[in-house]
Each structure stands twice: as C-alpha cells, then as structure tokens.
Motif scaffolding. Structure first.
Motif, PDB file in Angstrom:
ATOM      1  N   GLU A   1      -5.511   0.722 -20.764  1.00  0.00           N
ATOM      2  CA  GLU A   1      -6.188   1.619 -21.691  1.00  0.00           C
ATOM      3  C   GLU A   1      -7.359   2.321 -20.996  1.00  0.00           C
ATOM      4  O   GLU A   1      -7.851   1.870 -19.964  1.00  0.00           O
ATOM      5  N   ALA A   2      -7.811   3.414 -21.577  1.00  0.00           N
ATOM      6  CA  ALA A   2      -8.946   4.150 -21.036  1.00  0.00           C
ATOM      7  C   ALA A   2     -10.235   3.362 -21.273  1.00  0.00           C
ATOM      8  O   ALA A   2     -10.335   2.607 -22.246  1.00  0.00           O
ATOM      9  N   PRO A   3     -11.247   3.507 -20.397  1.00  0.00           N
ATOM     10  CA  PRO A   3     -12.533   2.826 -20.601  1.00  0.00           C
ATOM     11  C   PRO A   3     -13.146   3.196 -21.952  1.00  0.00           C
ATOM     12  O   PRO A   3     -13.028   4.329 -22.416  1.00  0.00           O
ATOM     13  N   GLN A   4     -13.797   2.233 -22.566  1.00  0.00           N
ATOM     14  CA  GLN A   4     -14.407   2.420 -23.878  1.00  0.00           C
ATOM     15  C   GLN A   4     -15.857   1.950 -23.824  1.00  0.00           C
ATOM     16  O   GLN A   4     -16.144   0.871 -23.319  1.00  0.00           O
ATOM     17  N   ARG A   5     -16.765   2.751 -24.345  1.00  0.00           N
ATOM     18  CA  ARG A   5     -18.184   2.387 -24.336  1.00  0.00           C
ATOM     19  C   ARG A   5     -18.499   1.567 -25.583  1.00  0.00           C
ATOM     20  O   ARG A   5     -18.171   1.955 -26.700  1.00  0.00           O
ATOM     21  N   ILE A   6     -19.124   0.409 -25.387  1.00  0.00           N
ATOM     22  CA  ILE A   6     -19.526  -0.428 -26.509  1.00  0.00           C
ATOM     23  C   ILE A   6     -20.994  -0.801 -26.338  1.00  0.00           C
ATOM     24  O   ILE A   6     -21.513  -0.830 -25.221  1.00  0.00           O
ATOM     25  N   GLY A   7     -21.652  -1.070 -27.471  1.00  0.00           N
ATOM     26  CA  GLY A   7     -23.079  -1.362 -27.388  1.00  0.00           C
ATOM     27  C   GLY A   7     -23.550  -2.305 -28.462  1.00  0.00           C
ATOM     28  O   GLY A   7     -22.742  -2.883 -29.211  1.00  0.00           O
ATOM     29  N   ALA A   8     -24.847  -2.479 -28.545  1.00  0.00           N
ATOM     30  CA  ALA A   8     -25.452  -3.435 -29.460  1.00  0.00           C
ATOM     31  C   ALA A   8     -24.939  -3.220 -30.880  1.00  0.00           C
ATOM     32  O   ALA A   8     -24.912  -2.094 -31.375  1.00  0.00           O
ATOM     33  N   GLY A   9     -24.551  -4.315 -31.495  1.00  0.00           N
ATOM     34  CA  GLY A   9     -24.020  -4.268 -32.850  1.00  0.00           C
ATOM     35  C   GLY A   9     -22.514  -4.249 -32.914  1.00  0.00           C
ATOM     36  O   GLY A   9     -21.930  -4.485 -33.987  1.00  0.00           O
ATOM     37  N   ASP A  10     -21.843  -3.971 -31.797  1.00  0.00           N
ATOM     38  CA  ASP A  10     -20.381  -3.933 -31.784  1.00  0.00           C
ATOM     39  C   ASP A  10     -19.799  -5.341 -31.660  1.00  0.00           C
ATOM     40  O   ASP A  10     -20.363  -6.212 -30.991  1.00  0.00           O
ATOM     41  N   ILE A  11     -18.653  -5.520 -32.292  1.00  0.00           N
ATOM     42  CA  ILE A  11     -17.888  -6.768 -32.198  1.00  0.00           C
ATOM     43  C   ILE A  11     -16.512  -6.414 -31.655  1.00  0.00           C
ATOM     44  O   ILE A  11     -15.908  -5.413 -32.067  1.00  0.00           O
ATOM     45  N   PHE A  12     -16.008  -7.241 -30.742  1.00  0.00           N
ATOM     46  CA  PHE A  12     -14.705  -6.960 -30.133  1.00  0.00           C
ATOM     47  C   PHE A  12     -13.872  -8.244 -30.108  1.00  0.00           C
ATOM     48  O   PHE A  12     -14.380  -9.307 -29.757  1.00  0.00           O
ATOM     49  N   LEU A  13     -12.625  -8.128 -30.523  1.00  0.00           N
ATOM     50  CA  LEU A  13     -11.695  -9.268 -30.492  1.00  0.00           C
ATOM     51  C   LEU A  13     -10.448  -8.867 -29.726  1.00  0.00           C
ATOM     52  O   LEU A  13      -9.985  -7.730 -29.834  1.00  0.00           O
ATOM     53  N   ARG A  14      -9.904  -9.800 -28.975  1.00  0.00           N
ATOM     54  CA  ARG A  14      -8.639  -9.531 -28.287  1.00  0.00           C
ATOM     55  C   ARG A  14      -7.712 -10.729 -28.422  1.00  0.00           C
ATOM     56  O   ARG A  14      -8.123 -11.888 -28.428  1.00  0.00           O
ATOM     57  N   SER A  15      -6.434 -10.417 -28.560  1.00  0.00           N
ATOM     58  CA  SER A  15      -5.422 -11.464 -28.619  1.00  0.00           C
ATOM     59  C   SER A  15      -4.270 -11.170 -27.667  1.00  0.00           C
ATOM     60  O   SER A  15      -3.285 -11.910 -27.627  1.00  0.00           O
ATOM     61  N   ALA A  16      -4.397 -10.091 -26.911  1.00  0.00           N
ATOM     62  CA  ALA A  16      -3.319  -9.675 -26.011  1.00  0.00           C
ATOM     63  C   ALA A  16      -3.355 -10.436 -24.690  1.00  0.00           C
ATOM     64  O   ALA A  16      -4.400 -10.890 -24.249  1.00  0.00           O
ATOM     65  N   HIS A  17      -2.190 -10.541 -24.079  1.00  0.00           N
ATOM     66  CA  HIS A  17      -2.085 -11.177 -22.762  1.00  0.00           C
ATOM     67  C   HIS A  17      -2.358 -10.133 -21.677  1.00  0.00           C
ATOM     68  O   HIS A  17      -1.523  -9.853 -20.832  1.00  0.00           O
TER      69      HIS A  17
ATOM     70  N   LEU B   1      -1.332 -15.141 -34.260  1.00  0.00           N
ATOM     71  CA  LEU B   1      -1.360 -14.224 -33.117  1.00  0.00           C
ATOM     72  C   LEU B   1      -0.476 -13.004 -33.345  1.00  0.00           C
ATOM     73  O   LEU B   1      -0.861 -11.870 -33.031  1.00  0.00           O
ATOM     74  N   ASP B   2       0.702 -13.222 -33.907  1.00  0.00           N
ATOM     75  CA  ASP B   2       1.650 -12.127 -34.103  1.00  0.00           C
ATOM     76  C   ASP B   2       1.193 -11.131 -35.161  1.00  0.00           C
ATOM     77  O   ASP B   2       1.670  -9.993 -35.194  1.00  0.00           O
ATOM     78  N   ALA B   3       0.287 -11.562 -36.054  1.00  0.00           N
ATOM     79  CA  ALA B   3      -0.172 -10.679 -37.122  1.00  0.00           C
ATOM     80  C   ALA B   3      -1.358  -9.821 -36.707  1.00  0.00           C
ATOM     81  O   ALA B   3      -1.753  -8.915 -37.439  1.00  0.00           O
ATOM     82  N   LEU B   4      -1.922 -10.099 -35.527  1.00  0.00           N
ATOM     83  CA  LEU B   4      -3.108  -9.367 -35.080  1.00  0.00           C
ATOM     84  C   LEU B   4      -2.742  -8.298 -34.056  1.00  0.00           C
ATOM     85  O   LEU B   4      -1.829  -8.479 -33.254  1.00  0.00           O
ATOM     86  N   PRO B   5      -3.466  -7.189 -34.064  1.00  0.00           N
ATOM     87  CA  PRO B   5      -3.268  -6.201 -32.995  1.00  0.00           C
ATOM     88  C   PRO B   5      -3.794  -6.754 -31.685  1.00  0.00           C
ATOM     89  O   PRO B   5      -4.512  -7.759 -31.661  1.00  0.00           O
ATOM     90  N   ALA B   6      -3.442  -6.102 -30.593  1.00  0.00           N
ATOM     91  CA  ALA B   6      -3.875  -6.579 -29.276  1.00  0.00           C
ATOM     92  C   ALA B   6      -5.388  -6.636 -29.172  1.00  0.00           C
ATOM     93  O   ALA B   6      -5.947  -7.561 -28.580  1.00  0.00           O
ATOM     94  N   THR B   7      -6.064  -5.655 -29.769  1.00  0.00           N
ATOM     95  CA  THR B   7      -7.525  -5.612 -29.730  1.00  0.00           C
ATOM     96  C   THR B   7      -8.053  -5.135 -31.074  1.00  0.00           C
ATOM     97  O   THR B   7      -7.401  -4.356 -31.777  1.00  0.00           O
ATOM     98  N   LEU B   8      -9.238  -5.599 -31.412  1.00  0.00           N
ATOM     99  CA  LEU B   8      -9.946  -5.152 -32.608  1.00  0.00           C
ATOM    100  C   LEU B   8     -11.363  -4.780 -32.210  1.00  0.00           C
ATOM    101  O   LEU B   8     -12.043  -5.560 -31.546  1.00  0.00           O
ATOM    102  N   HIS B   9     -11.800  -3.606 -32.616  1.00  0.00           N
ATOM    103  CA  HIS B   9     -13.172  -3.171 -32.328  1.00  0.00           C
ATOM    104  C   HIS B   9     -13.845  -2.841 -33.647  1.00  0.00           C
ATOM    105  O   HIS B   9     -13.386  -1.965 -34.386  1.00  0.00           O
TER     106      HIS B   9
END
Length: 305
Positions: free
Chosen positions: A56-72, A126-134
């Motif tokens: 994926e393309a680089p993504q800028r994240i900062g204070a207050g952001d939450i990120f979850l990943r379930s992808a391999h 795991l199967d019900a979640l997208p690869a990433t959540l922002h």
C-alpha cells in the motif's frame, strides 16, 4: 438477559487483550513489524509518523489516531519513507519499563496492544475484519479511545496493586471500542457475522440463536423477532451475514462443538443432544459435512491421539 452477538463471539474465540508496550521515537527512525497471524493495534499519543503497509502507499498518521491490523503483511512505521527500517525484535530487546526507544528523542510516542485468540475458533473473528482499520483522531470514536490510552499509560507507570490486571482490562476495552467504531462506520461491505451483529434487525436474532443453539428454530419465529416477513428476513439475513439463517445456526453449532470436543470430556451423544440433533449419527454427519472430519477423529487429532 441475553448477551449480545459480539460478546458471544469474543467469548467463543477466547479473545484476550494484552499491552504490548510503548514506543518512543525521535529524529530519523524506521521500525519494521513482521507479518503476523494475530490482531494487533496501537494508538498514537504524541507526534506523527508514516505508516507503510506492505503493498500500500505510505499513510501519514498522528496523535489521536488508532490503527489495527489483522493481515499477514509486513508493516513499517517511520519518520521518513526513505529511512532503512530496524527489525521490531531488535528494538524491543532493549525495552525498559515497558517502553522501547528508537532514534534520538521522544517527540513521537505510541502504545500498542495485541489480541490473543483461540488457535482454531479465532479464525471466526480474523475473517470478519479487514486487513487494516484506521480510526482517525477527528472521528467521534477517537476521544474515548484516547482517554483509554492515557489510562493505560498511567497504569503502566505505576506500581499500584493490580496494575497489570487493570491494564489488561483497559486494553481489552480499547479493542472492543475499535470493533464498535468499525461496525458503526463500515457501512455496506463484505457480508459477515460482524455486519449482522451490528444490524438492528438481525442482532436480536443472533442473540437468540447463540442463547439457545440446541433449539429447533423455525424461520418464521426468527423473522418475527426481526419484525420482517419470512421472505424479506431470509433475503436480508443472507445479504448481511453471507449465509442463510439456519445455515448460520448450523455453523454456530459446529463452532461450539469444536470447542467442546477440544476442552470438555462430554460424550458425542450428549453433545449431539445439547446442540439440537436428533441422534449422534445426525450430529456426526453434520459435523463431518461442515468441518471435514468426524467428531471422534477431530477430538483425537486435537488431543494428539
């Protein structure tokens, strides 16, 4: 009072959240997180960085952001996309007081958590979640999550009695809040039980099926619970959950059967009766059709016999 479907699933998959630790960074830095088969998440409390998820393309994240990943897939956090990343395990090897350090300074700080799942039934979540959540800092859900992150940081910094248990409870609540934010904002998407669990008409139906999986449910009474006609209910359920209502019930029964066969000394005949099958043979046939092996063979394989 019946539990809600999400709580039922979290209990089934033995979801257990733990604090991974904090990461302080400054100057020029980059850290590579290896591909994993579990769920992990982090919240940014200070500063900003680039997030590069493999492919994926680089993504800028900062204070207050939450990120979850379930992808391999590999993940890189960095001050500059051109920086050479250091392996995560090299960085955490020098962790002190729960915090790892990379680069010069501490203008960036994040806190991470991970979710341990049952090796077999965990796939349901795991199967019900997208690869990433922002979840962006400006969304309605972020403020409460930031409060939880601050409470976790405080617990980690104290030596008060029960701080480890309190931290684990807070990080698990944070994970649930992330799931809630996802189902609230996801909108139409891939059909799954998670979408059904957030559907105002279908959630009560899932709760009924989960509460009494051994009952001989009829389509008409499930449709009544949803306040819909049978035809409309059947079509809506399949569109949202991905399977027909009674097929969902059969799958849920098999999830419960797998857990029982792994962790209980219950006989197959008793398990068949508990889950609503007229005979041990009927249950065994259903189990083999949906899981691929007979219940007896499944139990023996799980116990290493």
């Amino acid at each position: 009072m019946q539990d809600d479907p999400l709580s039922d699933v979290l209990r089934l998959v033995s979801a257990h959240s733990v604090v991974s630790g904090g990461l302080a960074a400054g100057g020029a830095w980059a850290i590579a997180f290896p591909a994993v088969g579990t769920i992990n998440f982090f919240g940014i409390l200070r500063g900003s960085c680039w997030l590069i998820h493999e492919g994926e393309a680089p993504q800028r994240i900062g204070a207050g952001d939450i990120f979850l990943r379930s992808a391999h897939r590999r993940l890189v956090l960095c001050s500059d996309p051109g920086a050479t990343p250091v392996d995560l395990y090299t960085v955490v090897a020098n962790k002190a007081n729960g915090v790892s350090q990379i680069g010069d300074g501490d203008d960036f700080f994040m806190l991470g958590g991970k979710v341990a799942l049952d090796a077999v039934s965990g796939k349901l979540l795991l199967d019900a979640l997208p690869a990433t959540l922002h979840i962006g800092a400006g969304t309605p859900h972020a403020a409460g999550m930031q409060w939880l992150l601050q409470q976790i940081v405080q617990e980690q910094a104290t030596a008060l009695p029960g701080n480890a248990a309190a931290s684990a409870q807070l990080v698990h609540l944070l994970f649930i809040q992330i799931l809630r934010a996802h189902v609230a904002d996801a909108g139409p998407g891939a059909a799954s039980w998670l979408r059904a669990a957030s559907d105002r008409r279908l959630a009560p139906v899932l709760s009924m099926l989960h509460a009494e999986p051994g009952r001989g449910w009829q389509l008409a009474e499930l449709a009544d619970a949803a306040g819909m006609s049978r035809a409309s209910f059947a079509a809506h359920f399949k569109a949202v959950a991905g399977v027909a209502p009674l097929a969902y019930l059969a799958q849920w029964r098999m999830r419960l059967a797998e857990r029982a066969l792994r962790s209980e000394a219950v006989t197959i005949a008793v398990l068949a009766q508990r889950l609503g099958y007229s005979s041990e043979s009927a249950f065994s046939n259903a189990f083999k059709r949906l899981i691929g092996v007979a219940p007896k063979h499944y139990r023996n394989a799980q116990s290493g016999v």
